[in-house]
Design a protein around this motif. Structure first.
Motif, PDB file in Angstrom:
ATOM      1  N   ILE A 117      56.452  25.859  59.651  1.00 53.81           N
ATOM      2  CA  ILE A 117      55.845  26.756  58.692  1.00 53.81           C
ATOM      3  C   ILE A 117      57.209  27.229  57.692  1.00 53.81           C
ATOM      4  O   ILE A 117      57.101  27.238  56.593  1.00 53.81           O
ATOM      5  CB  ILE A 117      55.120  27.777  59.309  1.00 53.81           C
ATOM      6  CG1 ILE A 117      53.799  27.113  59.620  1.00 53.81           C
ATOM      7  CG2 ILE A 117      54.602  28.916  58.166  1.00 53.81           C
ATOM      8  CD1 ILE A 117      52.886  28.218  60.454  1.00 53.81           C
ATOM      9  N   LEU A 118      58.104  27.777  58.342  1.00 51.30           N
ATOM     10  CA  LEU A 118      59.149  28.577  57.726  1.00 51.30           C
ATOM     11  C   LEU A 118      59.963  27.275  57.046  1.00 51.30           C
ATOM     12  O   LEU A 118      60.464  27.558  55.853  1.00 51.30           O
ATOM     13  CB  LEU A 118      60.175  29.352  58.866  1.00 51.30           C
ATOM     14  CG  LEU A 118      59.537  30.603  59.078  1.00 51.30           C
ATOM     15  CD1 LEU A 118      60.320  31.046  60.427  1.00 51.30           C
ATOM     16  CD2 LEU A 118      59.767  31.610  58.183  1.00 51.30           C
ATOM     17  N   ALA A 119      60.328  26.188  57.703  1.00 52.23           N
ATOM     18  CA  ALA A 119      61.130  25.188  57.156  1.00 52.23           C
ATOM     19  C   ALA A 119      60.584  24.551  56.029  1.00 52.23           C
ATOM     20  O   ALA A 119      61.106  24.423  54.996  1.00 52.23           O
ATOM     21  CB  ALA A 119      61.179  24.013  58.063  1.00 52.23           C
ATOM     22  N   VAL A 120      59.235  24.536  55.674  1.00 51.87           N
ATOM     23  CA  VAL A 120      58.591  23.983  54.507  1.00 51.87           C
ATOM     24  C   VAL A 120      58.576  25.140  53.503  1.00 51.87           C
ATOM     25  O   VAL A 120      58.907  24.684  52.326  1.00 51.87           O
ATOM     26  CB  VAL A 120      57.107  23.288  54.955  1.00 51.87           C
ATOM     27  CG1 VAL A 120      56.483  22.812  53.364  1.00 51.87           C
ATOM     28  CG2 VAL A 120      57.135  22.506  55.809  1.00 51.87           C
ATOM     29  N   ALA A 121      58.008  26.241  53.809  1.00 53.21           N
ATOM     30  CA  ALA A 121      58.011  27.250  52.816  1.00 53.21           C
ATOM     31  C   ALA A 121      59.380  27.666  52.136  1.00 53.21           C
ATOM     32  O   ALA A 121      59.445  27.881  51.068  1.00 53.21           O
ATOM     33  CB  ALA A 121      57.063  28.223  53.283  1.00 53.21           C
ATOM     34  N   LEU A 146      64.845  27.876  45.589  1.00 58.14           N
ATOM     35  CA  LEU A 146      63.923  28.831  45.753  1.00 58.14           C
ATOM     36  C   LEU A 146      62.579  28.144  46.498  1.00 58.14           C
ATOM     37  O   LEU A 146      62.246  27.219  46.177  1.00 58.14           O
ATOM     38  CB  LEU A 146      62.980  29.256  44.490  1.00 58.14           C
ATOM     39  CG  LEU A 146      64.289  30.149  43.317  1.00 58.14           C
ATOM     40  CD1 LEU A 146      63.745  30.596  42.268  1.00 58.14           C
ATOM     41  CD2 LEU A 146      64.981  31.125  44.272  1.00 58.14           C
ATOM     42  N   GLY A 147      62.299  28.700  47.440  1.00 53.08           N
ATOM     43  CA  GLY A 147      60.988  28.634  48.275  1.00 53.08           C
ATOM     44  C   GLY A 147      60.101  29.685  48.201  1.00 53.08           C
ATOM     45  O   GLY A 147      59.875  30.332  47.086  1.00 53.08           O
ATOM     46  N   HIS A 148      59.121  29.975  49.251  1.00 49.27           N
ATOM     47  CA  HIS A 148      58.085  30.918  49.111  1.00 49.27           C
ATOM     48  C   HIS A 148      58.130  31.914  50.201  1.00 49.27           C
ATOM     49  O   HIS A 148      58.163  31.272  51.482  1.00 49.27           O
ATOM     50  CB  HIS A 148      56.893  30.070  48.636  1.00 49.27           C
ATOM     51  CG  HIS A 148      56.383  29.443  47.526  1.00 49.27           C
ATOM     52  ND1 HIS A 148      56.202  30.158  46.492  1.00 49.27           N
ATOM     53  CD2 HIS A 148      56.618  28.079  47.133  1.00 49.27           C
ATOM     54  CE1 HIS A 148      56.028  29.172  45.446  1.00 49.27           C
ATOM     55  NE2 HIS A 148      56.367  28.041  45.862  1.00 49.27           N
ATOM     56  N   ARG A 149      57.830  32.935  50.042  1.00 44.49           N
ATOM     57  CA  ARG A 149      57.604  33.995  51.164  1.00 44.49           C
ATOM     58  C   ARG A 149      56.178  33.865  51.823  1.00 44.49           C
ATOM     59  O   ARG A 149      55.411  33.332  51.294  1.00 44.49           O
ATOM     60  CB  ARG A 149      57.417  35.439  50.261  1.00 44.49           C
ATOM     61  CG  ARG A 149      57.183  36.501  51.330  1.00 44.49           C
ATOM     62  CD  ARG A 149      57.148  37.930  50.445  1.00 44.49           C
ATOM     63  NE  ARG A 149      58.206  38.169  49.675  1.00 44.49           N
ATOM     64  CZ  ARG A 149      58.368  39.116  48.626  1.00 44.49           C
ATOM     65  NH1 ARG A 149      57.173  39.777  48.390  1.00 44.49           N
ATOM     66  NH2 ARG A 149      59.514  39.219  48.001  1.00 44.49           N
ATOM     67  N   ILE A 150      56.615  33.775  53.203  1.00 46.56           N
ATOM     68  CA  ILE A 150      55.068  33.800  53.799  1.00 46.56           C
ATOM     69  C   ILE A 150      54.397  34.840  54.258  1.00 46.56           C
ATOM     70  O   ILE A 150      53.297  35.124  54.455  1.00 46.56           O
ATOM     71  CB  ILE A 150      55.272  32.864  55.293  1.00 46.56           C
ATOM     72  CG1 ILE A 150      56.407  33.880  56.192  1.00 46.56           C
ATOM     73  CG2 ILE A 150      56.119  31.616  54.860  1.00 46.56           C
ATOM     74  CD1 ILE A 150      56.465  32.966  57.594  1.00 46.56           C
ATOM     75  N   THR A 151      55.086  36.252  54.196  1.00 50.45           N
ATOM     76  CA  THR A 151      54.505  37.256  54.327  1.00 50.45           C
ATOM     77  C   THR A 151      53.426  37.586  53.402  1.00 50.45           C
ATOM     78  O   THR A 151      53.603  37.306  52.201  1.00 50.45           O
ATOM     79  CB  THR A 151      55.432  38.499  54.303  1.00 50.45           C
ATOM     80  OG1 THR A 151      56.480  38.373  55.255  1.00 50.45           O
ATOM     81  CG2 THR A 151      54.900  39.828  54.599  1.00 50.45           C
ATOM     82  N   GLY A 152      52.149  38.077  53.920  1.00 48.36           N
ATOM     83  CA  GLY A 152      51.104  38.241  52.789  1.00 48.36           C
ATOM     84  C   GLY A 152      50.364  36.808  52.673  1.00 48.36           C
ATOM     85  O   GLY A 152      49.237  36.934  52.274  1.00 48.36           O
ATOM     86  N   LYS A 153      50.820  35.948  53.087  1.00 46.05           N
ATOM     87  CA  LYS A 153      49.924  34.455  53.071  1.00 46.05           C
ATOM     88  C   LYS A 153      48.753  34.338  54.050  1.00 46.05           C
ATOM     89  O   LYS A 153      48.959  35.068  54.864  1.00 46.05           O
ATOM     90  CB  LYS A 153      50.748  33.491  53.062  1.00 46.05           C
ATOM     91  CG  LYS A 153      51.883  33.334  51.916  1.00 46.05           C
ATOM     92  CD  LYS A 153      51.342  33.183  50.288  1.00 46.05           C
ATOM     93  CE  LYS A 153      52.513  32.813  49.400  1.00 46.05           C
ATOM     94  NZ  LYS A 153      53.513  33.883  49.277  1.00 46.05           N
ATOM     95  N   ARG A 154      47.829  33.565  53.521  1.00 46.69           N
ATOM     96  CA  ARG A 154      46.834  33.457  54.480  1.00 46.69           C
ATOM     97  C   ARG A 154      46.919  32.010  55.284  1.00 46.69           C
ATOM     98  O   ARG A 154      47.531  30.988  54.690  1.00 46.69           O
ATOM     99  CB  ARG A 154      45.481  33.095  53.883  1.00 46.69           C
ATOM    100  CG  ARG A 154      44.962  34.445  53.152  1.00 46.69           C
ATOM    101  CD  ARG A 154      43.625  34.399  52.450  1.00 46.69           C
ATOM    102  NE  ARG A 154      42.957  35.469  51.873  1.00 46.69           N
ATOM    103  CZ  ARG A 154      43.007  35.903  50.712  1.00 46.69           C
ATOM    104  NH1 ARG A 154      43.672  35.242  49.850  1.00 46.69           N
ATOM    105  NH2 ARG A 154      42.618  36.933  50.377  1.00 46.69           N
ATOM    106  N   LEU A 155      46.936  32.134  56.565  1.00 48.79           N
ATOM    107  CA  LEU A 155      47.071  30.949  57.778  1.00 48.79           C
ATOM    108  C   LEU A 155      45.899  30.475  58.016  1.00 48.79           C
ATOM    109  O   LEU A 155      45.083  31.594  58.704  1.00 48.79           O
ATOM    110  CB  LEU A 155      48.041  31.438  58.675  1.00 48.79           C
ATOM    111  CG  LEU A 155      48.330  30.363  59.789  1.00 48.79           C
ATOM    112  CD1 LEU A 155      49.097  29.048  59.340  1.00 48.79           C
ATOM    113  CD2 LEU A 155      49.165  30.911  61.006  1.00 48.79           C
ATOM    114  N   GLY A 156      45.417  29.392  57.896  1.00 47.53           N
ATOM    115  CA  GLY A 156      44.317  28.703  58.478  1.00 47.53           C
ATOM    116  C   GLY A 156      44.693  28.121  59.794  1.00 47.53           C
ATOM    117  O   GLY A 156      45.199  26.845  59.737  1.00 47.53           O
TER     118      GLY A 156
END
Length: 333
Positions: A117-121, A146-156
């Motif tokens: 998850i971290l590697a892709v984001a 630039l990547g994307h922050r994962i904090t606050g995102k929805r994980l299904g």
């Protein structure tokens, strides 16, 4: 009192040294010293001679092979949790018990899920190649890599079993909002602990998630569970991670979605036709769209030893005339 004859155990792949040594001490064990996957002919010979077969996921133990089993074969003690490579019904029909090694890979696989998850984001695999590959780097820049922050995102999470739950606990610590789809809703206490949201409709969940993690087992019911239709429901900025089994996702459809920009990316530790990997996936990896790992999710020294110890317990328990603790039945699949 005469000593009971040791069972003849055939191990299809090389295992950790401590496990192989213990198996040689306890059983009449034939090891695979070269660690090359057994040919069909070698497997046929093994099931014809063994009291116990210890296969791995690289071995296809189908009905045709089981039909050739000798009268002595009474236990298939799988080195691994998944048994999708074993025809459990055919084994049961021949009076052969099947066991696996559940629970020991939970934490390792959950760790790898979060790593992907971290590697892709955050584009970690791309960044890791810059300096070793002598890519020209002018130094820090406000808009570079630039990547994307994962904090606050929805994980299904698709499959809220042991591994899915372990992923959820890690993801919650990273500030992700936890959602899940499962055959059965988990206990209210677990939902409260994870502050999680249950979706009985996979369609509804997929359409709302930023990240989807596949953590269910591969069974006939979950083959291509994430079909082309399901993948098209996901947001174009969403990513998908799979540390379960490649067959759960329609890999060709996923590749098309990423190539067309209808999915942002993927992190894969498993593949639909492994060890073969779709060349289009490799091309996407080189373009930084996906992160590909060679089925490393359970690859820890501790995990492999724990797996081997469970195999030994299952064999000893069965040989002593008792039901092994990790028996697998068709109704469980």
């Amino acid at each position: 009192m005469p000593q009971r004859k040791k069972p003849h155990v055939v191990v299809t792949r090389r295992l950790p040294g401590a496990i192989e040594t213990r198996m040689r001490e306890l059983f009449d064990t034939r090891l695979n010293i070269d660690d090359a996957p057994m040919s069909r002919e070698a497997l046929t010979e093994a099931v014809g001679q063994a009291d116990v077969l210890v296969p791995t996921l690289t071995d296809t133990i189908d009905a045709a092979l089981i039909e050739k089993a000798g009268p002595a074969l009474r236990l298939i003690a799988n080195f691994g949790t998944g048994v999708d490579h074993i025809d459990v019904e055919a084994a049961l029909a021949r009076g052969i018990t099947v066991t696996n090694t559940p629970g020991v890979l939970t934490e390792d696989t959950a760790d790898m899920t979060m790593a992907l998850i971290l590697a892709v984001a955050r584009r970690i695999a791309e960044g890791a190649r810059v300096i070793p590959d002598d890519v020209e780097w002018a130094g820090w820049s406000p808009t570079w890599m630039l990547g994307h922050r994962i904090t606050g995102k929805r994980l299904g999470i698709v499959g809220m079993g042991r591994i899915g739950t372990a992923v959820a606990r890690r993801a919650k610590a990273f500030g992700l909002s936890i959602h899940y789809h499962n055959r059965r809703r988990v206990a209210p206490s677990l939902e409260e602990e994870l502050d999680s949201t249950y979706w009985d409709s996979l369609d509804q969940m997929l359409a709302r998630m930023d990240i989807v993690s596949v953590n269910c087992p591969h069974t006939p019911a979950t083959y291509h569970l994430l079909s082309a239709r399901h993948l098209k429901l996901m947001k174009p900025e969403a990513i998908i991670v799979n540390t379960a089994r490649g067959e759960i996702i329609d890999e060709g459809a996923m590749v098309r979605q990423i190539e067309q920009g209808a999915l942002a990316g993927a992190g894969l530790d498993v593949f639909e036709h492994e060890p073969a990997v779709n060349p289009r996936l490799v091309k996407l990896a080189r373009a930084g769209k996906v992160v590909l790992l060679p089925h490393m999710g359970s690859a820890t020294v501790e995990g492999r030893i724990d797996m081997g110890e469970k195999v030994i317990v299952n064999i000893r328990t069965f040989h002593d005339g008792h039901r092994p603790p990790d028996r697998v039945l068709p109704s469980m699949l």
